[in-house]
Design an enzyme around this catalytic site. Structure first.
Site: not given
Length: 276
Positions: A141, A154
């Site tokens: 990501s 996250y």
């Protein structure tokens, strides 16, 4: 088993029932590869594989389970003879600022995004090294570079995954395996729908999200090209990667991006009584 070619690889994809994983599987099959789709949702992943024809197969996999990983590789080997490429795509998030998440929600994110992927990589290392070839592609990501509000755990899981990935690649530099890590930005998946419902995740809407098919194209292209690292967008992602190492700058810039995301989210929210 037949000779491997760049045109035909056996690819094991996690999180393949929907979203980016499903797009990866579909494109990989269209490009001539054979694909073992895996997902924790057995019904959905089997249905997805059936829709792709006889070059696809499916099995259930909870990536947190080492036994599950062994079964997934065995299923792929039974169906197609080997696994040439592992695409670690599965991941989750729980929306909300860190203080509002329950302890178990923090654990869920780390156990899936980081520890689950680590378990898969370690399984692949043993099996691929034994067969003398293999390519591990970790879908990470852009949050691996950016400390985003509303995504603390996250981001931590993705920071950790990037560090783990590159550390393993260096450790295995003299071995027969290739390593690629790909960093998608905000992408139009069910995760984005989850973020839409929570204003604490508004920064996800600061920029226009990508279609899953664009990420899938980068992943499938990487099977042949074997890049070390891919960021999105190609130029802007490089700038973000550099900017992320300056936390003072991030404290100044990210609140502006968050405000932009809030405004865009409000425009995208369904209007009462209109359904759109």
């Amino acid at each position: 088993m037949g000779r491997r070619t760049e045109q035909e690889q056996v690819v094991l994809v996690t999180g393949a029932a929907a979203g980016i994983g499903a797009a990866i599987a579909e494109l990989a099959v269209a490009c001539g590869h054979r694909v073992m789709l895996t997902d924790i949702d057995e019904v959905a992943v089997v249905s997805r594989a059936l829709s792709l024809g006889d070059r696809a197969a499916a099995c259930v996999l909870d990536i947190r389970s080492s036994a599950g990983w062994a079964r997934a590789f065995e299923a792929a080997e039974a169906a197609f003879g080997r696994v040439d490429v592992l695409v670690n795509n599965a991941g989750i998030t729980h929306t909300g600022v860190a203080r509002d998440l329950r302890e178990q929600q923090h654990r869920d994110i780390v156990e899936v995004n980081l520890l689950g992927t680590i378990t898969g990589v370690c399984t692949a290392l043993e099996r691929m090294t034994a067969q003398g070839h293999g390519h591990i592609i970790n879908v990470c990501s852009m949050t691996a570079f950016l400390p985003l509000p509303g995504y603390a755990t996250y981001c931590a899981s993705k920071y950790g995954l990037r560090a783990f990935h590159h550390s393993v690649a260096i450790e295995e530099r003299d071995g027969p395996l290739d390593f690629t890590i790909i960093h998608p930005p905000s992408t139009r998946t069910s995760m984005l729908e989850q973020e839409m419902a929570d204003p604490s995740s508004a920064i996800a809407f600061a920029e226009k999200p990508y279609a899953p098919e664009r990420i899938a194209r980068a992943v499938v292209d990487a099977i042949a090209a074997k890049p070390v690292e891919v960021v999105f967008p190609p130029l802007g992602g490089r700038v973000q990667r550099i900017a992320g190492v300056f936390p003072g700058l991030m404290r100044l810039v990210l609140p502006i991006a968050e405000a932009k995301g809030l405004r865009r989210r409000e425009r995208l929210m369904p209007r009462p009584g209109t359904g759109r």
